[in-house]
Enzyme design. Structure first.
Site, PDB file in Angstrom:
ATOM      1  N   GLU A 209       0.823  -1.210   0.000  1.00  0.00           N
ATOM      2  CA  GLU A 209       0.000   0.000   0.000  1.00  0.00           C
ATOM      3  C   GLU A 209       0.856   1.258   0.000  1.00  0.00           C
ATOM      4  O   GLU A 209       0.378   2.357   0.285  1.00  0.00           O
ATOM      5  CB  GLU A 209      -0.946  -0.010   1.209  1.00  0.00           C
ATOM      6  N   LYS A 339     -15.389  -1.985   3.674  1.00  0.00           N
ATOM      7  CA  LYS A 339     -14.765  -2.364   2.401  1.00  0.00           C
ATOM      8  C   LYS A 339     -15.858  -3.049   1.600  1.00  0.00           C
ATOM      9  O   LYS A 339     -16.300  -4.146   1.974  1.00  0.00           O
ATOM     10  CB  LYS A 339     -13.632  -3.362   2.643  1.00  0.00           C
ATOM     11  N   SER A 369      -5.518  -3.657  -0.298  1.00  0.00           N
ATOM     12  CA  SER A 369      -4.086  -3.604  -0.618  1.00  0.00           C
ATOM     13  C   SER A 369      -3.846  -3.814  -2.117  1.00  0.00           C
ATOM     14  O   SER A 369      -2.874  -3.303  -2.662  1.00  0.00           O
ATOM     15  CB  SER A 369      -3.325  -4.632   0.212  1.00  0.00           C
ATOM     16  N   LYS A 390      -9.401   5.431   4.267  1.00  0.00           N
ATOM     17  CA  LYS A 390      -8.115   4.736   4.396  1.00  0.00           C
ATOM     18  C   LYS A 390      -7.774   4.159   3.030  1.00  0.00           C
ATOM     19  O   LYS A 390      -8.446   3.232   2.563  1.00  0.00           O
ATOM     20  CB  LYS A 390      -8.255   3.624   5.446  1.00  0.00           C
TER      21      LYS A 390
HETATM   22  P1  PGA Z   1      -6.204  -5.930   2.747  1.00  0.00           P
HETATM   23  O1  PGA Z   1      -5.622  -5.015   3.904  1.00  0.00           O
HETATM   24  O2  PGA Z   1      -6.779  -5.101   1.694  1.00  0.00           O
HETATM   25  O3  PGA Z   1      -4.981  -6.717   2.312  1.00  0.00           O
HETATM   26  O4  PGA Z   1      -7.232  -6.818   3.410  1.00  0.00           O
HETATM   27  C1  PGA Z   1      -6.217  -3.847   4.341  1.00  0.00           C
HETATM   28  C2  PGA Z   1      -6.543  -3.884   5.809  1.00  0.00           C
HETATM   29  O5  PGA Z   1      -6.320  -4.902   6.502  1.00  0.00           O
HETATM   30  O6  PGA Z   1      -7.081  -2.905   6.315  1.00  0.00           O
HETATM   31 ZN    ZN Z   2      -7.306  -4.047   8.391  1.00  0.00          ZN
END
Ligand code: PGA
Ligand code: ZN
Length: 439
Positions: A209, A339, A369, A390
């Site tokens: 990221e 998400k 990510s 975020k």
């Molecule tokens: P991920 O990580 O997109 O790899 O799940 C982001 C997070 O854990 O906030």
């Molecule tokens: Zn997380």
């Protein structure tokens, strides 16, 4: 009423070079739009299923040709020619066509790509910006821009596991505009890059990221260095710039214990460790402080730290309405990390959002990510009035696509950054308020 004329899809590559899904939705009447879906690495066990081909001779089994075919054939055949009065009707139709509890047949990546492309095409058909359309989907007025929380240092699954904590993020707490928030963050990131070069003799190599990932001795060193970087950038830690952490502790939780920095902690030990960090560092948000399977101890975590920092659930909640209801009933969290691809449709994510708000929680709208150059997340974070967004670091075009879109929305709407508006009204625009009151 929008009528789908045609759905089409393409396998494209995300920021890690792995395949993902892009869908195009054409409406009768001519409006058309394309949307791409992201992909996680630090995924929660309860997430909707991202359909991968499993053919190890191609992209190590990560191909998305089956998901793409499901859009081009199954979904297009079932949905083309049909009118959908609302986003909810389309999403419910796709959930019904899939017929599994976790979207395992058609794939959450296929279903979400269509859900998003339809939203964007409908916004285009209405002649309104996407952020306005998202706000209308929820029935909320546009009010504020989200405060960015931006990766400075990375660990965990995004940085080869060199340090257990996944993200240390800066929160430009005193910034009053998006523009100021990003300029503040840039200064902190540059200071952190110089510190990394000086202290670890490392060139600026970044994680998935875009966070810096030097070989920290332990979690405390990672937090110490973040505070030093804030100070060296010319800001007062805890007043002008705060910290947020994603502990992502599910990934170092085994057999009921947390394996952190050479220690093996029980849940109480992990909570005490987080309390110790809160005593030492200006941390305003703690994501996944306990593991996704450690439900029983989350209320204890929330009681211990809830008055001092957000108790933010990512893997714990998975943007899943049933899990949010359970967490709410137990008093297990005070904030939702949202998400959309964890649940797989906009409408179900909206339900998760409503439940979180009904519980009085804060909401952080989050990227993954593995991202693409698509910027719909910025519109979503504004339209749904996220408290935070975020997106990752202030590097790499898949992250900057979202920040640049936020800048464009700020220029277009003059919306205030979340909470600065209250300070202006109270005539205290020059006073820096205590940190905790900003969240
Ligand atoms: P991920 O990580 O997109 O790899 O799940 C982001 C997070 O854990 O906030
Ligand atoms: Zn997380």
């Amino acid at each position: 009423m929008p009528t789908i004329a045609q759905l089409a899809a393409l396998e494209i590559l995300d920021s890690r070079g792995r395949p993902t899904v892009q869908a195009t939705c054409m409406l009768a009447g001519g409006a058309a739009a394309t949307a791409s879906v992201p992909s996680g690495a630090s995924t929660g066990a309860a997430e909707a299923l991202e359909l991968r081909d499993g053919d190890h001779t191609r992209y190590g089994g990560l191909g998305c040709r089956r998901a793409v075919a499901h859009i081009n054939h199954d979904l297009n055949n079932a949905l083309a020619g049909r009118a959908f009065a609302t986003q909810g009707e389309l999403d419910a139709a796709m959930v019904a066509l899939d017929g599994t509890p976790n979207k395992a047949r058609l794939g959450a990546n296929a279903i979400l790509a269509v859900s998003l492309a339809f939203a964007r095409a409908t916004a285009a058909g209405r002649g309104v910006p996407l952020y306005q359309h998202f706000a209308d989907l929820l029935g909320v007025p546009l009010a504020t821009l989200p405060r960015p929380t931006i990766n400075l240092f990375s660990g965990g699954k995004h940085a080869g596991g060199q340090i257990p904590i996944q993200d240390v993020l800066v929160v430009p707490a005193a910034a009053r505009t998006m523009d100021e928030a990003l300029a503040t963050t840039y200064a902190c990131f540059q200071a952190a890059a110089q510190l990394t070069a000086r202290k670890y003799s490392m060139r600026v190599l970044t994680a998935d990221e875009g966070g810096l990932a030097p070989p920290f001795a332990n979690a405390q060193a990672m937090l110490d260095d973040a505070v030093t970087a804030i100070r060296e950038a010319g800001f007062v830690p805890g007043r002008e710039v705060a910290l947020a952490i994603d502990v992502a502790s599910s990934h170092f939780y085994q057999d009921g214990r947390y394996h952190l920095d050479g220690r093996s902690l029980d849940s109480r030990g992990m909570i005490d460790t987080i309390l110790d960090w809160l005593d030492r560092y200006p941390i305003v948000s703690v994501e996944d402080g306990l593991a996704e399977d450690d439900w029983a101890h989350w209320p204890e975590l929330a009681a211990a730290i809830g008055g001092r920092a957000l108790v933010l659930g990512d893997d714990l909640l998975c943007t899943n309405p049933a899990r949010i209801r359970r967490a709410r009933a137990m008093g297990a969290a005070t904030a939702l990390l949202l998400k959309v691809n964890q649940i797989g449709t906009l409408s179900e994510a909206a339900e998760a959002y409503r439940l979180a708000r009904a519980a009085g929680w804060r909401v952080t709208i989050s990227a993954r990510s593995g991202e693409t150059e698509d910027n719909w997340l910025a519109d979503l974070a504004v339209g749904w009035a996220g408290d935070q967004i975020k997106v990752g670091s202030i590097t790499q075009s898949e992250r900057l696509a979202k920040y640049n879109r936020l800048l464009a929305i700020e220029a277009e709407t003059s919306l205030p950054l979340v909470r600065s508006e209250k300070r202006e009204r109270k005539g205290r625009s020059n006073a820096i308020k205590p940190l905790w009151s900003l969240l």
